[in-house]
Design a protein around this motif. Sequence first.
Motif, PDB file in Angstrom:
ATOM      1  N   SER A 186      -7.779  -1.047   3.116  1.00 37.81           N
ATOM      2  CA  SER A 186      -7.697   0.412   3.074  1.00 37.81           C
ATOM      3  C   SER A 186      -7.276   0.932   4.441  1.00 37.81           C
ATOM      4  O   SER A 186      -7.511   0.286   5.463  1.00 37.81           O
ATOM      5  N   THR A 194      -5.060   5.491   1.726  1.00 41.41           N
ATOM      6  CA  THR A 194      -4.734   4.579   0.628  1.00 41.41           C
ATOM      7  C   THR A 194      -5.796   4.615  -0.474  1.00 41.41           C
ATOM      8  O   THR A 194      -5.688   3.879  -1.454  1.00 41.41           O
ATOM      9  N   LYS A 243      -7.968  -6.774  -0.233  1.00 38.06           N
ATOM     10  CA  LYS A 243      -7.489  -5.391  -0.294  1.00 38.06           C
ATOM     11  C   LYS A 243      -7.802  -4.720   1.036  1.00 38.06           C
ATOM     12  O   LYS A 243      -8.875  -4.892   1.603  1.00 38.06           O
ATOM     13  N   LEU A 249      -4.148   0.821  -2.442  1.00 38.67           N
ATOM     14  CA  LEU A 249      -4.592  -0.159  -1.449  1.00 38.67           C
ATOM     15  C   LEU A 249      -3.566  -1.275  -1.302  1.00 38.67           C
ATOM     16  O   LEU A 249      -2.969  -1.716  -2.293  1.00 38.67           O
ATOM     17  N   ALA A 250      -3.367  -1.737  -0.079  1.00 36.53           N
ATOM     18  CA  ALA A 250      -2.507  -2.892   0.162  1.00 36.53           C
ATOM     19  C   ALA A 250      -3.292  -4.142  -0.237  1.00 36.53           C
ATOM     20  O   ALA A 250      -4.465  -4.289   0.116  1.00 36.53           O
ATOM     21  N   GLY A 256       0.818  -1.206   0.000  1.00 40.11           N
ATOM     22  CA  GLY A 256       0.000   0.000   0.000  1.00 40.11           C
ATOM     23  C   GLY A 256       0.852   1.256   0.000  1.00 40.11           C
ATOM     24  O   GLY A 256       2.023   1.241   0.386  1.00 40.11           O
ATOM     25  N   THR A 257       0.241   2.345  -0.445  1.00 42.68           N
ATOM     26  CA  THR A 257       0.908   3.646  -0.452  1.00 42.68           C
ATOM     27  C   THR A 257      -0.092   4.695   0.013  1.00 42.68           C
ATOM     28  O   THR A 257      -1.246   4.696  -0.427  1.00 42.68           O
ATOM     29  N   TYR A 258       0.346   5.573   0.893  1.00 44.54           N
ATOM     30  CA  TYR A 258      -0.519   6.660   1.352  1.00 44.54           C
ATOM     31  C   TYR A 258      -0.475   7.820   0.368  1.00 44.54           C
ATOM     32  O   TYR A 258       0.597   8.279  -0.014  1.00 44.54           O
TER      33      TYR A 258
END
Length: 167
Positions: A140, A53, A138, A61-62, A41-43
């Motif tokens: 969030s 995310t 996924k 999303l991770a 994931g990336t913010y």
Amino acid sequence: MFKKTMLIAALGLTSFGAYAEQVPINGEVQSRCVISTDTAGTYGNPNAYTLTTTPADGGVLAVTRFDVTLADAYYAVITAPDSFSTSPTLPDVVTWTGDTEVQAVSDAANMGSYETDKVEYGYTDKYDLTATGSTWFKTSSTAVMGGSKAFPGGSYTAIVTAECIAQ
């Protein structure tokens, strides 16, 4: 005659010493549930006081993949973050929200109810892995700085915990 034989046998054990041996039986169990990171994931930072995310806000999303080769033997337990594992010093309290959902399955006929049958408690979602195959989940995550204060510049990391628990 029988009494003499028993007496001699008993004396024989005493004179030679009786002892027991413990013989181990060893084994290795390989998990039939393998977890892997499909997408880290990336913010995104849509405003000064939010990290999320959500793709519409620049996040990613991770995605976690579970591969199961033994049906009805495992639970997938996935917990969205409720704190940063690394971050700059923060000026206020952070409020967290997060959720996990099924993104895709390899066997829709047998895994189609995973999302509706999940059990949620806090930031943790528990899925009964009733079929063999692969499931992608996924997760969030949104962090909002208290008092509408800005997040300081720097690197932020939060961890999604994914576990395969034997039933």
